[in-house]
Scaffold this motif. Sequence first.
Motif, PDB file in Angstrom:
ATOM      1  N   SER A 156    -101.506  62.319  36.785  1.00 16.56           N
ATOM      2  CA  SER A 156    -100.250  62.521  37.513  1.00 16.56           C
ATOM      3  C   SER A 156    -100.256  61.985  38.938  1.00 16.56           C
ATOM      4  CB  SER A 156     -99.899  64.016  37.521  1.00 16.56           C
ATOM      5  OG  SER A 156    -101.036  64.814  37.730  1.00 16.56           O
ATOM      6  N   ALA A 157    -100.708  60.758  39.123  1.00 15.06           N
ATOM      7  CA  ALA A 157    -100.668  60.153  40.457  1.00 15.06           C
ATOM      8  C   ALA A 157     -99.222  59.943  40.902  1.00 15.06           C
ATOM      9  CB  ALA A 157    -101.402  58.817  40.455  1.00 15.06           C
ATOM     10  N   GLY A 158     -98.893  60.484  42.050  1.00 16.05           N
ATOM     11  CA  GLY A 158     -97.551  60.298  42.606  1.00 16.05           C
ATOM     12  C   GLY A 158     -96.559  61.375  42.252  1.00 16.05           C
ATOM     13  N   LYS A 181    -103.556  54.687  33.499  1.00 15.78           N
ATOM     14  CA  LYS A 181    -102.928  55.759  34.256  1.00 15.78           C
ATOM     15  C   LYS A 181    -101.701  55.282  35.043  1.00 15.78           C
ATOM     16  CE  LYS A 181    -105.780  58.959  32.893  1.00 15.78           C
ATOM     17  NZ  LYS A 181    -106.803  58.204  32.162  1.00 15.78           N
ATOM     18  N   CYS A 182    -101.100  56.190  35.818  1.00 15.61           N
ATOM     19  CA  CYS A 182     -99.833  55.899  36.502  1.00 15.61           C
ATOM     20  C   CYS A 182     -99.929  54.662  37.388  1.00 15.61           C
ATOM     21  CB  CYS A 182     -99.404  57.104  37.331  1.00 15.61           C
ATOM     22  SG  CYS A 182     -98.977  58.550  36.343  1.00 15.61           S
ATOM     23  N   MET A 183    -101.067  54.477  38.027  1.00 15.27           N
ATOM     24  CA  MET A 183    -101.376  53.240  38.747  1.00 15.27           C
ATOM     25  C   MET A 183    -102.835  52.940  38.476  1.00 15.27           C
ATOM     26  SD  MET A 183    -101.803  54.310  42.763  1.00 15.27           S
ATOM     27  CE  MET A 183    -103.035  53.029  43.088  1.00 15.27           C
ATOM     28  N   LYS A 258     -96.252  50.080  44.544  1.00 15.65           N
ATOM     29  CA  LYS A 258     -95.371  50.038  43.371  1.00 15.65           C
ATOM     30  C   LYS A 258     -95.273  51.382  42.650  1.00 15.65           C
ATOM     31  CE  LYS A 258     -96.576  45.225  42.117  1.00 15.65           C
ATOM     32  NZ  LYS A 258     -97.134  44.388  41.027  1.00 15.65           N
ATOM     33  N   LEU A 259     -96.095  52.341  43.051  1.00 16.12           N
ATOM     34  CA  LEU A 259     -96.254  53.555  42.253  1.00 16.12           C
ATOM     35  C   LEU A 259     -94.952  54.304  42.030  1.00 16.12           C
ATOM     36  CD1 LEU A 259     -97.981  55.567  40.730  1.00 16.12           C
ATOM     37  CD2 LEU A 259     -98.663  56.585  42.923  1.00 16.12           C
ATOM     38  N   ASP A 260     -94.175  54.514  43.073  1.00 17.54           N
ATOM     39  CA  ASP A 260     -92.917  55.246  42.900  1.00 17.54           C
ATOM     40  C   ASP A 260     -91.986  54.518  41.937  1.00 17.54           C
ATOM     41  OD1 ASP A 260     -93.752  57.245  44.582  1.00 17.54           O
ATOM     42  OD2 ASP A 260     -92.656  56.513  46.330  1.00 17.54           O
TER      43      ASP A 260
END
Length: 376
Positions: A156-158, A181-183, A258-260
């Motif tokens: 759950s990064a971010g 993963k998320c990033m 870019k994560l968001d």
Amino acid sequence: MDIRLFKPSVGNDELESIQQVFNKAWLGLGPRVGEFEKKWSDYIGSAESVGVNSCTAALHLALSAFKFPKGKKVLVPVVTFAATAMAVLYNGLVPVFVDVDETTFGMSMEDLERKYDSDCVAVIPVHFMGHPVPMDQLMPWARARGLKVIEDTAHSAGGKYLGKALGTWGDIGCFSFEEKKCMTTGDGGMISSNDPELLRPLRHSRWVGINKDTWERYEENASYHADANSWYYEISDIGYKYNMNDLMASIGLVQLAKLDTMNRRREEIIRQYVDGLAGSNLVQPAIPYNLNDSSYWAFVVRVKERESFILHMKKKGVSTGVHYMPLTMHPLFVPYKAETPIADTLWRELVTLPLFPDLTDEEVAYVLESVASYAP
């Protein structure tokens, strides 16, 4: 169609950032790692972060920071990736497996209370597939019992819970930047805390216990430092080769920017999935996806006849997966088996469907069409 289960969203921006590292010809632990650590801390609102080569390393070092006596117990969810419980064993501690909540698949607060005893020293909540554990309930429960809280935030990064970044609720947060993963940084992880003193020894632990890493010694050896002994270092405690390197960090700096956007795209895809499954009696979302400041890295459904569903999707060219079986089903963890009836039953219904930012609306529609054509 042939649709992958996961796919990192990388391109020219990441290549250009790597090229800068190549041009500098410093590929190992160096200034890019420090830059990434600072920007990550600023992003999640944490006082300090330490970059490592995996979330497994992060969890290992996070537990080691407290120097718990050997043989003490750590509460962990029974449905999670093995690294969560491996970190407990690495530190000479005993994993106590807690059942899952039947709605969210996160750690059950009721079973947590049942499994706790005076030998427990810590709890490791896992935000399963990115769905937040109710940290507003868990933190006061843990504090009242003197337990340290290490958040396994690999999924759950971010993400945020009640407006606060996941991974910043507990004493230490551990993050994964593994390929799926998320990033991503390829592989990689981060340890974050609002207590810089707690993390200070971990900077040495990640670099084989050495009190000055190579970059620090390089800077001290610069021509303007009149010191012939800048090479000197000491090792006072056991350490590990767990460091992040500048190649990883160069990718991470671009991915963080870019994560968001990537998390918002995942929300759009999940929304399409949830809406598309609304009329299905056979396939349903496994957890109550809350698509607000979320960071879900996987989309999971519940299917009674799992094997036939997986084979059906395979024939359609749609990749699927199963994340995860209860850890006490693995031979390594059998000696620690506990009563976890909900997990033992419900995990047999879980199937993971494709989810990644580059997944197109057309591909999402095809996945839903394939699901709709399933008939056991």
